[in-house]
Design a protein around this motif. Structure first.
Motif, PDB file in Angstrom:
ATOM      1  N   SER A  21       0.848  -1.190   0.000  1.00 58.22           N
ATOM      2  CA  SER A  21       0.000   0.000   0.000  1.00 58.22           C
ATOM      3  C   SER A  21       0.881   1.238   0.000  1.00 58.22           C
ATOM      4  O   SER A  21       1.974   1.238   0.557  1.00 58.22           O
ATOM      5  N   ILE A  23       0.142   5.282   0.796  1.00 55.98           N
ATOM      6  CA  ILE A  23      -0.807   6.328   1.189  1.00 55.98           C
ATOM      7  C   ILE A  23      -0.207   7.686   0.863  1.00 55.98           C
ATOM      8  O   ILE A  23       0.947   7.968   1.215  1.00 55.98           O
ATOM      9  N   ARG A  75      -6.078   1.684  -7.320  1.00 54.94           N
ATOM     10  CA  ARG A  75      -6.031   2.818  -6.398  1.00 54.94           C
ATOM     11  C   ARG A  75      -7.416   3.109  -5.865  1.00 54.94           C
ATOM     12  O   ARG A  75      -8.433   2.808  -6.495  1.00 54.94           O
ATOM     13  N   THR A  83      -4.928   6.129  -2.029  1.00 52.07           N
ATOM     14  CA  THR A  83      -4.122   4.975  -1.653  1.00 52.07           C
ATOM     15  C   THR A  83      -3.872   4.152  -2.909  1.00 52.07           C
ATOM     16  O   THR A  83      -4.818   3.781  -3.606  1.00 52.07           O
ATOM     17  N   TYR A  85      -2.347   0.660  -4.458  1.00 51.48           N
ATOM     18  CA  TYR A  85      -2.037  -0.702  -4.032  1.00 51.48           C
ATOM     19  C   TYR A  85      -1.264  -1.445  -5.121  1.00 51.48           C
ATOM     20  O   TYR A  85      -1.422  -1.179  -6.316  1.00 51.48           O
TER      21      TYR A  85
END
Length: 133
Positions: A21, A23, A75, A83, A85
């Protein structure tokens, strides 16, 4: 200032899966999600390698040849937060590397430079992925 924080790395056996992930913070307002984003990786003694890239629109996702069919980018732009991924399946020992999240303000240049690390202005600190045989 845009800040990227990766998580989800670890030590796994060959054939396993991991999800990384990334962020994003430091973005706000109506156009907070106008970021092109990508994942790169770097193994010891090797150059940084493109893993996958996604424009702000979420379409035209591109993958590096070595991960096609095994890795998936997606995302989430919900709740005014981005975020990104990276779902990694069927991991191999050669996938061992530090994985970096990258981003840049949306730009038409992404279409031709999505795999160029120089295109991305913002980088995370990286997360280690180790795959044992």
């Amino acid at each position: 200032q845009v800040r990227l924080v990766e998580s989800g790395g670890g030590l796994v056996e060959a054939g396993a899966s991991l999800r990384l992930s990334c962020i994003v913070s430091g973005r706000s307002g109506e156009h907070f999600n106008l970021l092109d984003m990508g994942w790169f990786r770097q193994a010891p003694g090797k150059e940084r390698e493109f893993v996958g890239g996604m424009p702000f629109s979420g379409d035209r996702i591109a993958y590096g040849d070595s991960v096609k069919g095994r890795f998936t980018l997606y995302r989430d732009n919900g709740n005014d937060k981005i975020t990104l991924y990276l779902q990694m399946n069927s991991l191999k020992p050669e996938d061992t590397a530090v994985y970096y999240c990258a981003a840049n303000s949306a730009n038409w240049a992404f279409r031709t430079r999505y795999d160029d690390s120089q295109y991305y202005a913002y980088w995370g600190q990286g997360t280690q992925v180790t795959v044992s045989s």
